[in-house]
Design a protein around this motif. Structure first.
Motif, PDB file in Angstrom:
ATOM      1  N   PRO A   3      -0.601  -0.609  -9.306  1.00 29.66           N
ATOM      2  CA  PRO A   3      -2.028  -0.940  -9.402  1.00 29.66           C
ATOM      3  C   PRO A   3      -2.308  -2.093 -10.351  1.00 29.66           C
ATOM      4  O   PRO A   3      -3.400  -2.669 -10.318  1.00 29.66           O
ATOM      5  N   ALA A   4      -1.333  -2.449 -11.188  1.00 34.69           N
ATOM      6  CA  ALA A   4      -1.511  -3.604 -12.061  1.00 34.69           C
ATOM      7  C   ALA A   4      -1.503  -4.901 -11.253  1.00 34.69           C
ATOM      8  O   ALA A   4      -1.950  -5.944 -11.739  1.00 34.69           O
ATOM      9  N   GLY A   5      -0.976  -4.825 -10.027  1.00 36.76           N
ATOM     10  CA  GLY A   5      -1.018  -5.977  -9.137  1.00 36.76           C
ATOM     11  C   GLY A   5      -2.348  -6.004  -8.413  1.00 36.76           C
ATOM     12  O   GLY A   5      -3.410  -6.066  -9.023  1.00 36.76           O
ATOM     13  N   ALA A   6      -2.309  -5.890  -7.094  1.00 38.91           N
ATOM     14  CA  ALA A   6      -3.545  -5.905  -6.310  1.00 38.91           C
ATOM     15  C   ALA A   6      -3.851  -4.503  -5.809  1.00 38.91           C
ATOM     16  O   ALA A   6      -2.966  -3.654  -5.706  1.00 38.91           O
ATOM     17  N   PRO A   7      -5.112  -4.224  -5.483  1.00 39.69           N
ATOM     18  CA  PRO A   7      -5.453  -2.942  -4.862  1.00 39.69           C
ATOM     19  C   PRO A   7      -4.669  -2.751  -3.567  1.00 39.69           C
ATOM     20  O   PRO A   7      -4.395  -3.717  -2.845  1.00 39.69           O
ATOM     21  N   ALA A   8      -4.291  -1.504  -3.289  1.00 43.89           N
ATOM     22  CA  ALA A   8      -3.547  -1.189  -2.070  1.00 43.89           C
ATOM     23  C   ALA A   8      -4.125   0.065  -1.429  1.00 43.89           C
ATOM     24  O   ALA A   8      -4.639   0.956  -2.108  1.00 43.89           O
ATOM     25  N   CYS A   9      -4.014   0.100  -0.105  1.00 44.89           N
ATOM     26  CA  CYS A   9      -4.513   1.227   0.673  1.00 44.89           C
ATOM     27  C   CYS A   9      -3.477   1.593   1.723  1.00 44.89           C
ATOM     28  O   CYS A   9      -2.885   0.704   2.356  1.00 44.89           O
ATOM     29  N   ALA A  10      -3.255   2.885   1.889  1.00 42.49           N
ATOM     30  CA  ALA A  10      -2.372   3.380   2.950  1.00 42.49           C
ATOM     31  C   ALA A  10      -3.137   4.400   3.788  1.00 42.49           C
ATOM     32  O   ALA A  10      -3.800   5.280   3.237  1.00 42.49           O
ATOM     33  N   ILE A  11      -3.058   4.251   5.094  1.00 43.52           N
ATOM     34  CA  ILE A  11      -3.683   5.204   6.016  1.00 43.52           C
ATOM     35  C   ILE A  11      -2.562   5.902   6.769  1.00 43.52           C
ATOM     36  O   ILE A  11      -1.691   5.251   7.351  1.00 43.52           O
ATOM     37  N   ILE A  12      -2.585   7.231   6.754  1.00 38.89           N
ATOM     38  CA  ILE A  12      -1.486   8.039   7.296  1.00 38.89           C
ATOM     39  C   ILE A  12      -1.997   8.934   8.412  1.00 38.89           C
ATOM     40  O   ILE A  12      -3.086   9.487   8.336  1.00 38.89           O
ATOM     41  N   LYS A  13      -1.176   9.089   9.424  1.00 39.54           N
ATOM     42  CA  LYS A  13      -1.451  10.045  10.496  1.00 39.54           C
ATOM     43  C   LYS A  13      -0.136  10.746  10.832  1.00 39.54           C
ATOM     44  O   LYS A  13       0.864  10.090  11.115  1.00 39.54           O
ATOM     45  N   HIS A  14      -0.126  12.051  10.786  1.00 37.36           N
ATOM     46  CA  HIS A  14       1.085  12.844  11.065  1.00 37.36           C
ATOM     47  C   HIS A  14       2.264  12.368  10.222  1.00 37.36           C
ATOM     48  O   HIS A  14       3.377  12.201  10.719  1.00 37.36           O
ATOM     49  N   ALA A  15       1.988  12.152   8.938  1.00 34.06           N
ATOM     50  CA  ALA A  15       2.995  11.783   7.928  1.00 34.06           C
ATOM     51  C   ALA A  15       3.594  10.401   8.128  1.00 34.06           C
ATOM     52  O   ALA A  15       4.537  10.026   7.427  1.00 34.06           O
ATOM     53  N   ASN A  16       3.071   9.613   9.056  1.00 30.83           N
ATOM     54  CA  ASN A  16       3.524   8.239   9.260  1.00 30.83           C
ATOM     55  C   ASN A  16       2.375   7.272   8.966  1.00 30.83           C
ATOM     56  O   ASN A  16       1.226   7.546   9.305  1.00 30.83           O
ATOM     57  N   PRO A  17       2.673   6.131   8.356  1.00 29.30           N
ATOM     58  CA  PRO A  17       1.615   5.155   8.097  1.00 29.30           C
ATOM     59  C   PRO A  17       1.164   4.453   9.374  1.00 29.30           C
ATOM     60  O   PRO A  17       1.991   4.030  10.189  1.00 29.30           O
ATOM     61  N   CYS A  18      -0.142   4.363   9.562  1.00 32.23           N
ATOM     62  CA  CYS A  18      -0.669   3.564  10.674  1.00 32.23           C
ATOM     63  C   CYS A  18      -1.356   2.307  10.151  1.00 32.23           C
ATOM     64  O   CYS A  18      -1.884   1.518  10.937  1.00 32.23           O
ATOM     65  N   GLY A  19      -1.320   2.115   8.837  1.00 35.52           N
ATOM     66  CA  GLY A  19      -1.843   0.890   8.260  1.00 35.52           C
ATOM     67  C   GLY A  19      -1.677   0.893   6.757  1.00 35.52           C
ATOM     68  O   GLY A  19      -2.020   1.878   6.099  1.00 35.52           O
ATOM     69  N   VAL A  20      -1.114  -0.193   6.202  1.00 35.67           N
ATOM     70  CA  VAL A  20      -0.944  -0.337   4.759  1.00 35.67           C
ATOM     71  C   VAL A  20      -1.254  -1.787   4.414  1.00 35.67           C
ATOM     72  O   VAL A  20      -0.794  -2.699   5.105  1.00 35.67           O
ATOM     73  N   ALA A  21      -2.019  -1.977   3.332  1.00 39.18           N
ATOM     74  CA  ALA A  21      -2.371  -3.360   2.986  1.00 39.18           C
ATOM     75  C   ALA A  21      -2.762  -3.467   1.529  1.00 39.18           C
ATOM     76  O   ALA A  21      -3.182  -2.490   0.904  1.00 39.18           O
ATOM     77  N   ARG A  22      -2.633  -4.694   1.024  1.00 41.25           N
ATOM     78  CA  ARG A  22      -3.184  -5.051  -0.268  1.00 41.25           C
ATOM     79  C   ARG A  22      -4.344  -6.013  -0.027  1.00 41.25           C
ATOM     80  O   ARG A  22      -4.438  -6.644   1.036  1.00 41.25           O
TER      81      ARG A  22
END
Length: 532
Positions: free
Chosen positions: A273-292
């Motif tokens: 978090p000291a870098g850029a904000p990040a978000c992960a979206i998960i469905k059935h334990a797999n990521p369907c989208g991750v980004a900073r």
């Protein structure tokens, strides 16, 4: 046994506790019900300070506490009082012959071994916090639960008094059986903690016997499916996540919610978090989208744009506290759970209108580098391994192609590698400008994972009205080596320009030659991230 015969009078209780919360009120309740109190050391001192009459165990045994308190309750007048069968004439005669009085209630919680280890105490300090007399008494009382009640948890104090009130100062067999089960579970968990710590302390990665234990946190409505019973247990490790989180609103978490939320939070924690904000979206334990992104809102939008279809009904994890603008955007679609290190008051107010949306805050992120164990049940046993805490940086990479990745490609390659670590194998992850643009997970063929990820990118580009698939100009990560050039060429044909993979295939030379022929830059990590 009749209900009346199953009742056991409580005339004498032995109290010896480490956690003294609620003890004085409980002990006072016992004395008000005519129960005589025995105690040891600090517990006895506390009770006397509260004005309660208490007899020292040393006065009963005739031996003082000795060896720095290591020996105080290991005596026949204690264990005989706990173990004697009140309806056995020989036992009763032995008690009379040797001056042993019955102990009808035992209240013991153990030296804080787990807490001592968690604080990082040295070896000798941990050893001194291994309780011996406590577990011995607990096991004795639990074995004799036909006549003796044993309490190891402070939350059972009120229930014992209520049971005594319901039965004229006696305890019911149902309560004593329940307390006995809890007692044996506590000593089992305690021994498991000691043996696990000792195995690590002596550097024994595969001890002959391995034990795990947990404390019930939540009884779940059902498991993965409605016909499966389930419950959630915590292991006391205090690793930030679902087990330590505060739930601000929403329905109780389900089995699948807990599993998916854990997967999401462990993934987003890969991004400092000291870098850029990040978000992960998960469905059935797999990521369907991750980004900073420059802001949390931007990170969420970019993660969402990877696969909007799969994001519906998903789990969202953030590496920084949730703000109102991001909360407003999240509320535009149905989301099961949002987990973040924190959430400001304005963000919580936004979510308050979505009564079914669960909001969890943790006040911290799990350390992706921290050591730990992971285990999985199989028929007839279970597998144990170290947690996958592998982390790489640019200096760990080996460039194996004629072309070296550009600075922008290198940043995306490292991003993609972090995500691939959390995708079920076979895993393929396309990344462009700090955001996933295609994820292929859990396929039996790595080529299929590569194609699926590219197809998702094409579908999303069409939905967004883009001129070409977002995978064009991306980089690609593979959690394990490409055994043949076909998967690599599929990624190149989709538009990937650079590749990160472990290397180590017998056909690495063929794969590298194919990458060179296609003008790709490729780096090897020397580290694999299978996740099954």
């Amino acid at each position: 046994m009749s209900d009346t015969a199953a009742l056991a009078p409580v005339r004498r209780a032995l109290l010896s506790v480490s956690d003294k919360s609620g003890l004085v009120d409980f002990a006072r309740g016992l004395t008000e019900r005519g129960v005589a109190l025995l105690s040891t050391g600090g517990t006895a001192s506390l009770l006397r300070q509260a004005g309660l009459a208490v007899t020292d165990v040393a006065d009963v045994t005739g031996f003082p506490e000795m060896m720095d308190g290591r020996v105080k309750t290991l005596h026949p007048k204690v264990h005989g009082g706990l173990l004697a069968l009140r309806d056995n004439a020989d036992h009763v005669a032995a008690m009379e012959t040797h001056g042993i009085a019955p102990i009808d209630l035992l209240v013991v919680n153990l030296y804080p071994f787990e807490a001592t280890v968690a604080k990082g105490a040295d070896y000798d300090t941990c050893i001194e916090n291994i309780d011996i007399g406590g577990p011995a008494m607990i096991r004795a009382a639990a074995k004799n639960h036909a006549h003796v009640a044993v309490v190891v948890d402070t939350e059972d104090y009120a229930g014992v008094l209520a049971d005594m009130d319901a039965h004229e100062g006696k305890t019911s067999l149902a309560l004593r059986r329940t307390l006995a089960q809890r007692a044996y579970a506590r000593t089992a968990a305690y021994d498991a903690a000691v043996s696990t710590w000792l195995a690590a302390a002596i550097d024994e990665p595969a001890p002959r016997r391995r034990a795990f234990a947990g404390t019930l946190a939540q009884t779940l409505r059902y498991g993965e499916n409605p016909h499966q019973a389930a419950a959630f247990y915590t292991d006391g490790s205090q690793r930030p996540g679902v087990a330590t989180a505060k739930q601000w609103q929403g329905k109780e978490l389900s089995y699948n919610n807990i599993n998916d939320t854990d997967a999401a939070f462990e993934l987003v924690a890969e991004f400092d978090p000291a870098g850029a904000p990040a978000c992960a979206i998960i469905k059935h334990a797999n990521p369907c989208g991750v980004a900073r992104g420059a802001t949390m809102l931007e990170a969420y939008r970019r993660a969402y744009d990877c696969d909007r279809t799969s994001a519906f009904g998903g789990i969202i994890a953030l590496n920084r506290p949730l703000d109102a603008a991001t909360a407003e955007e999240i509320c535009q679609i149905f989301t099961e759970v949002v987990i973040a290190p924190g959430a400001d008051e304005a963000a919580r107010a936004v979510f308050a209108a979505k009564k079914n949306l669960r909001l969890l805050t943790t006040e911290g992120l799990p350390d992706p580098r921290a050591a730990g164990l992971a285990f999985r049940q199989v028929a007839g046993g279970f597998l144990v391994q170290d947690r996958d805490n592998g982390v790489i940086s640019a200096v760990d990479l080996k460039v194996v192609t004629k072309r070296t990745p550009s600075e922008a490609e290198l940043a995306d390659l490292l991003f993609a590698w972090k995500v691939a670590k959390h995708v079920k194998s076979n895993a393929i992850v396309y990344v462009k400008d700090g955001a996933t643009v295609g994820v292929g997970a859990g396929q039996m063929s790595r080529v299929d994972s590569t194609r699926i990820a590219a197809r998702k990118s094409a579908d999303m580009a069409e939905a967004l009205g883009l001129a070409e698939p977002t995978v064009k100009g991306s980089v690609v990560a593979s959690d394990a080596f490409f055994p043949f050039p076909d998967g690599l060429m599929t990624a190149a044909e989709a538009g990937a320009t650079a590749v990160i993979q472990p290397g180590g295939s017998m056909r690495d030379a063929d794969v590298i030659a194919a990458a060179d022929a296609a003008g790709l830059a490729m780096v090897f990590t020397g580290q694999r991230h299978f996740r099954h």
